[in-house]
Motif scaffolding. Structure first.
Motif, mmCIF file in Angstrom:
data_model
loop_
_atom_site.group_PDB
_atom_site.id
_atom_site.type_symbol
_atom_site.label_atom_id
_atom_site.label_comp_id
_atom_site.label_asym_id
_atom_site.label_seq_id
_atom_site.Cartn_x
_atom_site.Cartn_y
_atom_site.Cartn_z
ATOM 1 N N SER A 62 40.389 59.407 32.907
ATOM 2 C CA SER A 62 38.737 59.664 34.604
ATOM 3 C C SER A 62 38.486 58.238 33.834
ATOM 4 C CB SER A 62 37.626 60.314 32.897
ATOM 5 O OG SER A 62 38.424 59.509 31.419
ATOM 6 N N ALA A 63 37.372 57.750 34.999
ATOM 7 C CA ALA A 63 36.546 56.483 35.231
ATOM 8 C C ALA A 63 36.228 55.557 33.746
ATOM 9 C CB ALA A 63 35.968 56.541 36.107
ATOM 10 N N ARG A 64 37.343 54.585 33.651
ATOM 11 C CA ARG A 64 36.754 53.662 32.939
ATOM 12 C C ARG A 64 36.391 52.283 33.606
ATOM 13 N NH1 ARG A 64 40.762 50.467 31.492
ATOM 14 N NH2 ARG A 64 43.236 50.828 31.977
ATOM 15 N N PRO A 65 35.294 51.885 32.737
ATOM 16 C CA PRO A 65 35.329 50.478 33.183
ATOM 17 C C PRO A 65 36.591 50.135 33.382
ATOM 18 C CG PRO A 65 33.698 51.098 31.732
ATOM 19 C CD PRO A 65 34.678 52.382 31.347
ATOM 20 N N LEU A 66 36.306 48.363 34.146
ATOM 21 C CA LEU A 66 37.110 47.373 33.965
ATOM 22 C C LEU A 66 36.811 46.430 32.706
ATOM 23 C CD1 LEU A 66 37.230 46.628 38.014
ATOM 24 C CD2 LEU A 66 38.970 47.788 37.147
ATOM 25 N N PHE A 67 36.334 46.592 32.422
ATOM 26 C CA PHE A 67 35.799 45.296 31.253
ATOM 27 C C PHE A 67 34.368 45.826 30.507
ATOM 28 C CE2 PHE A 67 37.337 42.771 35.091
ATOM 29 C CZ PHE A 67 39.012 42.295 34.545
ATOM 30 N N PRO A 68 35.074 46.695 29.479
ATOM 31 C CA PRO A 68 33.732 47.648 28.871
ATOM 32 C C PRO A 68 33.082 46.488 28.430
ATOM 33 C CG PRO A 68 36.238 48.599 29.030
ATOM 34 C CD PRO A 68 35.739 47.261 29.184
ATOM 35 N N GLN A 69 31.645 46.390 28.022
ATOM 36 C CA GLN A 69 31.058 45.953 27.456
ATOM 37 C C GLN A 69 31.078 44.640 27.645
ATOM 38 O OE1 GLN A 69 32.716 45.364 23.708
ATOM 39 N NE2 GLN A 69 31.343 47.794 22.458
ATOM 40 N N VAL A 70 30.898 44.505 29.316
ATOM 41 C CA VAL A 70 30.090 43.213 30.773
ATOM 42 C C VAL A 70 28.999 43.052 30.603
ATOM 43 C CG1 VAL A 70 31.191 41.227 31.578
ATOM 44 C CG2 VAL A 70 32.997 42.100 30.029
ATOM 45 N N ASP A 71 28.445 42.779 30.693
ATOM 46 C CA ASP A 71 27.155 42.969 31.348
ATOM 47 C C ASP A 71 26.994 41.730 32.576
ATOM 48 O OD1 ASP A 71 24.824 41.053 31.393
ATOM 49 O OD2 ASP A 71 26.345 42.034 28.957
ATOM 50 N N GLU A 72 26.781 41.980 33.892
ATOM 51 C CA GLU A 72 26.461 40.953 34.816
ATOM 52 C C GLU A 72 25.688 39.394 34.101
ATOM 53 O OE1 GLU A 72 24.070 39.581 39.123
ATOM 54 O OE2 GLU A 72 23.830 41.927 38.176
ATOM 55 N N ALA A 73 24.901 39.703 33.452
ATOM 56 C CA ALA A 73 23.579 38.446 33.056
ATOM 57 C C ALA A 73 24.415 37.948 31.937
ATOM 58 C CB ALA A 73 22.382 38.877 31.960
ATOM 59 N N SER A 74 25.338 38.699 31.570
ATOM 60 C CA SER A 74 26.278 37.322 30.158
ATOM 61 C C SER A 74 27.258 36.591 31.170
ATOM 62 C CB SER A 74 27.229 38.780 29.381
ATOM 63 O OG SER A 74 27.653 39.230 29.898
ATOM 64 N N ILE A 75 27.565 36.698 32.545
ATOM 65 C CA ILE A 75 28.561 36.001 32.977
ATOM 66 C C ILE A 75 27.901 34.293 33.737
ATOM 67 C CG2 ILE A 75 30.449 35.760 34.869
ATOM 68 C CD1 ILE A 75 30.705 39.067 35.023
ATOM 69 N N ASN A 76 28.574 33.815 32.825
ATOM 70 C CA ASN A 76 28.077 32.089 33.077
ATOM 71 C C ASN A 76 29.144 31.271 34.263
ATOM 72 O OD1 ASN A 76 30.133 31.845 31.236
ATOM 73 N ND2 ASN A 76 28.642 31.504 29.017
ATOM 74 N N SER A 77 29.792 31.582 34.074
ATOM 75 C CA SER A 77 31.062 30.937 35.203
ATOM 76 C C SER A 77 32.461 32.024 35.434
ATOM 77 C CB SER A 77 31.987 29.610 35.272
ATOM 78 O OG SER A 77 32.584 29.939 33.428
ATOM 79 N N LEU A 78 32.360 31.638 36.967
ATOM 80 C CA LEU A 78 33.162 32.984 37.996
ATOM 81 C C LEU A 78 34.622 31.247 38.613
ATOM 82 C CD1 LEU A 78 31.027 35.144 39.682
ATOM 83 C CD2 LEU A 78 32.819 35.553 38.090
ATOM 84 N N THR A 79 35.191 31.584 38.593
ATOM 85 C CA THR A 79 36.337 31.080 39.694
ATOM 86 C C THR A 79 37.329 31.870 40.495
ATOM 87 O OG1 THR A 79 36.591 29.228 37.376
ATOM 88 C CG2 THR A 79 38.324 29.302 39.180
ATOM 89 N N LEU A 80 37.490 31.729 41.251
ATOM 90 C CA LEU A 80 38.102 32.491 42.732
ATOM 91 C C LEU A 80 39.119 31.608 43.382
ATOM 92 C CD1 LEU A 80 37.795 35.099 44.491
ATOM 93 C CD2 LEU A 80 36.339 34.018 45.893
ATOM 94 N N GLU A 81 40.101 32.030 42.736
ATOM 95 C CA GLU A 81 41.700 31.914 43.802
ATOM 96 C C GLU A 81 42.019 32.701 44.609
ATOM 97 O OE1 GLU A 81 43.783 30.711 40.274
ATOM 98 O OE2 GLU A 81 42.454 28.712 40.005
ATOM 99 N N THR A 82 42.298 32.362 45.689
ATOM 100 C CA THR A 82 42.889 32.719 46.678
ATOM 101 C C THR A 82 44.320 32.593 47.922
ATOM 102 O OG1 THR A 82 41.609 32.331 49.438
ATOM 103 C CG2 THR A 82 40.784 33.435 47.909
ATOM 104 N N GLN A 83 44.900 32.195 48.192
ATOM 105 C CA GLN A 83 45.828 31.282 48.790
ATOM 106 C C GLN A 83 45.826 30.335 49.858
ATOM 107 O OE1 GLN A 83 49.454 32.314 48.709
ATOM 108 N NE2 GLN A 83 48.154 34.516 47.165
#
Length: 280
Positions: free
Chosen positions: A82-103
């Motif tokens: 059944s549908a389940r969260p990719l990252f349980p117990q993670v909300d947007e406000a708690s994220i303080n950094s993002l790193t995006l890498e492509t080719q």
């Protein structure tokens, strides 16, 4: 030996065969007549049965091909969840950094003390808040309803040997989390993805199907990840420039009455000059 001609015609109809014999100028012997009536009929029956066998083989092969393709694109019941969260117990406000890498590029973002997203790589600038928030929201709210178990040597089949993008995010006081995005599935309704893959990809791996919205979020042009600061500052300067001429023009009418006494001073001095001349 026989004076005449015999013509035999074969006509196929309805998967079977009908044999027509035309005999001119002679009466067939009993043995030959029996051959046409029984032998040709047996041949026709064999041809009919051969067609039935051939049709059966075609149907079996078609069903086998369909079953194999369906199985490859639709996991068995034991693989579906059944549908389940990719990252349980993670909300947007708690994220303080993002790193995006492509080719072709690498982008990094961090929240400042005021909660504003800023780009830290490849340049230091105010980030486009909507673009970064959209990506962070996908991470926090993304779900998956299908999980496949594959071998590491099958990564190229799912586009995970050279992924579309690798996204790593961090929360205060927690270990960084990672999602690796591959290609679309066969009907382009989802992307294949690895969640927190091991450092060495070997053995069996769990592949999840995630929303295609991830592609939209990670393939934006670089210019859409930062705020156009120059464009936002120019309107704020315009009102200050416009008020300066207004203030200057407002002061001129006030100074005009102040100059009128100096204009009257010559008129006041003229009587005094006439009074000085009278004693002469």
């Amino acid at each position: 030996m026989f004076a005449g001609a015999v013509a035999v015609g074969w006509v196929c109809h309805g998967g079977g065969a009908v044999v027509a014999a035309t005999v001119s100028g002679l009466a067939l012997p009993p043995g030959l007549s029996e051959f046409y009536s029984h032998g040709v009929g047996a041949i026709a029956m064999k041809l009919k049965m051969a067609n039935v066998y051939l049709l059966t083989v075609v149907l079996i092969l078609g069903a086998a091909v369909y079953a194999v393709q369906y199985q490859s694109e639709n996991p068995s019941a034991s693989q579906q969840t059944s549908a389940r969260p990719l990252f349980p117990q993670v909300d947007e406000a708690s994220i303080n950094s993002l790193t995006l890498e492509t080719q072709t590029r690498s982008l990094s973002f961090e929240r400042d003390e005021n909660g504003v997203w800023r780009m830290t790589e490849p340049e230091n600038a105010v980030a486009n808040q909507a673009s970064v928030a959209y990506l962070a929201n996908l991470v926090a709210t993304g779900t998956s309803d299908r999980t496949l178990t594959i071998n590491a040597d099958e990564l190229d089949t799912y586009g995970l040997d050279q992924p579309l993008a690798t996204l790593t995010f961090a929360q205060t006081g927690k270990e960084p989390r990672t999602v690796v995005m591959g290609t679309y599935n066969f009907n382009r309704t989802a992307l294949y993805a690895l969640i927190d893959p091991p450092a060495t990809l070997e053995g069996e791996l769990s592949v999840l199907l995630v929303s295609p919205d991830f592609e939209t979020a990670v393939t934006r042009p670089t210019g859409e990840w930062t705020e156009p600061e120059a464009a936002t500052e120019s309107p704020t300067e315009a009102p200050t420039d416009a008020t300066d001429p207004t203030e200057g023009s407002a002061e001129e009418p006030i100074e005009a009455p102040a100059e009128t006494p100096s204009a009257e001073s010559p008129n006041e001095e003229s009587p005094s000059s006439e009074g000085d001349s009278e004693p002469q």
